[in-house]
Design an enzyme around this catalytic site. Sequence first.
Site, PDB file in Angstrom:
ATOM      1  N   ARG A  22      24.556  65.338   9.108  1.00  0.00           N
ATOM      2  CA  ARG A  22      23.967  64.556  10.208  1.00  0.00           C
ATOM      3  C   ARG A  22      23.207  65.451  11.191  1.00  0.00           C
ATOM      4  O   ARG A  22      21.993  65.442  11.238  1.00  0.00           O
ATOM      5  CB  ARG A  22      25.096  63.779  10.917  1.00  0.00           C
ATOM      6  CG  ARG A  22      24.606  62.720  11.895  1.00  0.00           C
ATOM      7  CD  ARG A  22      24.177  63.243  13.238  1.00  0.00           C
ATOM      8  NE  ARG A  22      25.230  63.986  13.941  1.00  0.00           N
ATOM      9  CZ  ARG A  22      25.013  64.642  15.069  1.00  0.00           C
ATOM     10  NH1 ARG A  22      23.811  64.683  15.629  1.00  0.00           N
ATOM     11  NH2 ARG A  22      25.991  65.326  15.650  1.00  0.00           N
ATOM     12  N   CYS A 247      18.797  69.316  17.724  1.00  0.00           N
ATOM     13  CA  CYS A 247      18.461  67.963  18.149  1.00  0.00           C
ATOM     14  C   CYS A 247      16.972  67.912  18.460  1.00  0.00           C
ATOM     15  O   CYS A 247      16.485  68.692  19.277  1.00  0.00           O
ATOM     16  CB  CYS A 247      19.281  67.588  19.387  1.00  0.00           C
ATOM     17  SG  CYS A 247      18.829  65.984  20.057  1.00  0.00           S
ATOM     18  N   ASN A 256      23.743  74.549  14.382  1.00  0.00           N
ATOM     19  CA  ASN A 256      25.153  74.556  14.794  1.00  0.00           C
ATOM     20  C   ASN A 256      25.790  75.858  14.338  1.00  0.00           C
ATOM     21  O   ASN A 256      25.278  76.543  13.445  1.00  0.00           O
ATOM     22  CB  ASN A 256      25.906  73.420  14.093  1.00  0.00           C
ATOM     23  CG  ASN A 256      25.552  72.055  14.637  1.00  0.00           C
ATOM     24  OD1 ASN A 256      24.508  71.503  14.326  1.00  0.00           O
ATOM     25  ND2 ASN A 256      26.421  71.516  15.467  1.00  0.00           N
TER      26      ASN A 256
HETATM   27  P1  HMG Z   1      14.701  52.343  22.332  1.00  0.00           P
HETATM   28  O1  HMG Z   1      13.300  52.534  21.845  1.00  0.00           O
HETATM   29  O2  HMG Z   1      14.939  52.361  23.805  1.00  0.00           O
HETATM   30  O3  HMG Z   1      15.388  51.068  21.667  1.00  0.00           O
HETATM   31  O4  HMG Z   1      15.574  53.485  21.671  1.00  0.00           O
HETATM   32  P2  HMG Z   1      15.223  49.528  21.840  1.00  0.00           P
HETATM   33  O5  HMG Z   1      16.575  48.938  21.991  1.00  0.00           O
HETATM   34  O6  HMG Z   1      14.172  49.210  22.908  1.00  0.00           O
HETATM   35  O7  HMG Z   1      14.621  49.094  20.425  1.00  0.00           O
HETATM   36  C1  HMG Z   1      13.335  49.546  19.994  1.00  0.00           C
HETATM   37  C2  HMG Z   1      13.234  49.348  18.487  1.00  0.00           C
HETATM   38  O8  HMG Z   1      14.210  50.145  17.818  1.00  0.00           O
HETATM   39  C3  HMG Z   1      13.471  47.911  18.039  1.00  0.00           C
HETATM   40  O9  HMG Z   1      12.666  47.719  16.889  1.00  0.00           O
HETATM   41  C4  HMG Z   1      14.908  47.933  17.618  1.00  0.00           C
HETATM   42  O10 HMG Z   1      15.184  46.938  16.650  1.00  0.00           O
HETATM   43  C5  HMG Z   1      15.039  49.301  16.998  1.00  0.00           C
HETATM   44  P3  HMG Z   1      11.208  47.011  16.963  1.00  0.00           P
HETATM   45  O11 HMG Z   1      11.496  45.671  17.592  1.00  0.00           O
HETATM   46  O12 HMG Z   1      10.359  47.895  17.853  1.00  0.00           O
HETATM   47  O13 HMG Z   1      10.775  46.976  15.552  1.00  0.00           O
HETATM   48  N1  HMG Z   1      16.408  49.828  17.041  1.00  0.00           N
HETATM   49  C6  HMG Z   1      17.118  50.209  15.968  1.00  0.00           C
HETATM   50  N2  HMG Z   1      16.811  50.236  14.655  1.00  0.00           N
HETATM   51  C7  HMG Z   1      17.776  50.651  13.812  1.00  0.00           C
HETATM   52  N3  HMG Z   1      18.997  51.087  14.205  1.00  0.00           N
HETATM   53  C8  HMG Z   1      19.321  51.081  15.513  1.00  0.00           C
HETATM   54  C9  HMG Z   1      18.364  50.632  16.447  1.00  0.00           C
HETATM   55  N4  HMG Z   1      18.377  50.498  17.776  1.00  0.00           N
HETATM   56  C10 HMG Z   1      17.183  49.998  18.136  1.00  0.00           C
HETATM   57  N5  HMG Z   1      20.522  51.508  15.894  1.00  0.00           N
HETATM   58  C11 HMG Z   1      17.655  54.207  20.740  1.00  0.00           C
HETATM   59  C12 HMG Z   1      16.957  53.590  21.937  1.00  0.00           C
HETATM   60  C13 HMG Z   1      19.051  54.539  21.207  1.00  0.00           C
HETATM   61  C14 HMG Z   1      17.699  53.192  19.607  1.00  0.00           C
HETATM   62  C15 HMG Z   1      16.876  55.460  20.289  1.00  0.00           C
HETATM   63  O14 HMG Z   1      16.641  56.259  21.409  1.00  0.00           O
HETATM   64  C16 HMG Z   1      17.604  56.277  19.245  1.00  0.00           C
HETATM   65  O15 HMG Z   1      17.844  55.807  18.146  1.00  0.00           O
HETATM   66  N6  HMG Z   1      17.931  57.562  19.591  1.00  0.00           N
HETATM   67  C17 HMG Z   1      18.669  58.446  18.686  1.00  0.00           C
HETATM   68  C18 HMG Z   1      18.310  59.870  18.945  1.00  0.00           C
HETATM   69  C19 HMG Z   1      19.175  60.775  18.128  1.00  0.00           C
HETATM   70  O16 HMG Z   1      19.681  60.404  17.078  1.00  0.00           O
HETATM   71  N7  HMG Z   1      19.327  62.017  18.604  1.00  0.00           N
HETATM   72  C20 HMG Z   1      20.110  63.005  17.936  1.00  0.00           C
HETATM   73  C21 HMG Z   1      21.583  62.734  17.942  1.00  0.00           C
HETATM   74  S1  HMG Z   1      22.433  63.278  19.388  1.00  0.00           S
HETATM   75  C22 HMG Z   1      22.756  64.949  19.094  1.00  0.00           C
HETATM   76  O17 HMG Z   1      22.238  65.514  18.168  1.00  0.00           O
HETATM   77  C23 HMG Z   1      23.749  65.662  19.966  1.00  0.00           C
HETATM   78  C24 HMG Z   1      25.105  65.900  19.269  1.00  0.00           C
HETATM   79  O18 HMG Z   1      24.943  66.634  18.061  1.00  0.00           O
HETATM   80  C25 HMG Z   1      26.066  66.673  20.203  1.00  0.00           C
HETATM   81  C26 HMG Z   1      25.427  67.917  20.807  1.00  0.00           C
HETATM   82  O19 HMG Z   1      24.887  68.789  20.071  1.00  0.00           O
HETATM   83  O20 HMG Z   1      25.517  68.027  22.038  1.00  0.00           O
HETATM   84  C27 HMG Z   1      25.778  64.552  18.912  1.00  0.00           C
HETATM   85 MG    MG Z   2      24.700  68.792  17.961  1.00  0.00          MG
END
Ligand code: HMG
Ligand code: MG
Length: 310
Positions: A22, A247, A256
């Site tokens: 992931r 990220c 990582n």
């Molecule tokens: P948004 O654009 O604000 O979402 O994104 P929305 O609710 O306005 O929806 C926009 C569109 O996205 C819509 O589709 C929704 O249906 C779709 P449209 O009508 O435009 O066709 N949508 C989705 N589709 C599929 N699955 C979903 C989903 N949600 C909405 N779940 C949102 C907000 C949270 C969705 C977006 O910002 C997002 O997906 N972000 C993820 C970013 C990410 O994965 N970052 C990396 C992970 S975190 C990390 O790595 C840190 C960690 O490792 C710990 C560390 O290292 O500290 C965990």
């Molecule tokens: Mg991370």
Amino acid sequence: MNERASQSMTDSSVRIVEVGPRDGLQNEKTIVPTATKIALIDRLSAAGHRSIEVTSFVSPKWIPQLADAAEVYLGIQKHEGIDYPVLVPNLQGYERALAAGVREVAVFTAASDAFNRKNINATVDESIERFLPILERARNDGVKVRGYVSTVLGCPYQGEVEVRDVVRIAKRIFELGCYEVSLGDTIGIGTPTKARAMLRAVADEVPMGALAVHFHDTRGQALANVFACVEDGVRVVDAAVAGLGGCPYANGATGNVASEDVVYMLHGMGYMTGIDLDALVATGQWISAELGRENGAKLGRALAPAAVRA
Ligand code: HMG
Ligand code: MG
């Protein structure tokens, strides 16, 4: 330190949460074939991991690499005794995950609004509001929920992060029902003394047994940070095979801490992980070759592939 913390310090086994499929793959620019992702997870299961974060049911517009989340989850071999959590940012992601048969999800927020806005388009408070229906549904569905707090030692946009903010958010998501809270140094900026102080402060409010650490190695501090935190009593460590990771929404966040290097260190210190180090190193060498990138695990570079597999 509280009583639970001192109890967990005597525990001689450490659970590695393997986040390579992931956190590792989400940062790869070229789309990795679904079959390669599935093969990676199957190899990690065979190497003895007890917890493998498979993928994310996030928006495919935000993370195109993980658009095949359902296919990957459905395609992997599930083994008794191994958890296969996935990341979900909202109820939509939770429902997609549940439809694929997921039994554990991870929700994620941060200790700084600035990063959270870039990463999930929400403030910390807004993101926690989004957790509430997920936690309620998960309780009814018997699905386990893990929680992440990112930017615990610094934010790429805000800079310094106050320890009290980390403590407050970790405590809040634990009390809301996350069975474990992973403390993430998203941009690999912390040093051991700072990491330890942060962990101690959180462990005063959340049982040490419910905490995990998650270090990125951007500045070469990750293994030292893991060492300091394990010495202080944490027994769950997130790590990625071959040191994959990063990220896309955190400028400068690289891989990582490598699972191979963590397991080598822990075994050397007398801890048990249940992981077959040879099999893990071979998996790291294999995925590095598949992705065409240098192996981020020191151990994977130190050992010749033939020697490892012999
Ligand atoms: P948004 O654009 O604000 O979402 O994104 P929305 O609710 O306005 O929806 C926009 C569109 O996205 C819509 O589709 C929704 O249906 C779709 P449209 O009508 O435009 O066709 N949508 C989705 N589709 C599929 N699955 C979903 C989903 N949600 C909405 N779940 C949102 C907000 C949270 C969705 C977006 O910002 C997002 O997906 N972000 C993820 C970013 C990410 O994965 N970052 C990396 C992970 S975190 C990390 O790595 C840190 C960690 O490792 C710990 C560390 O290292 O500290 C965990
Ligand atoms: Mg991370």
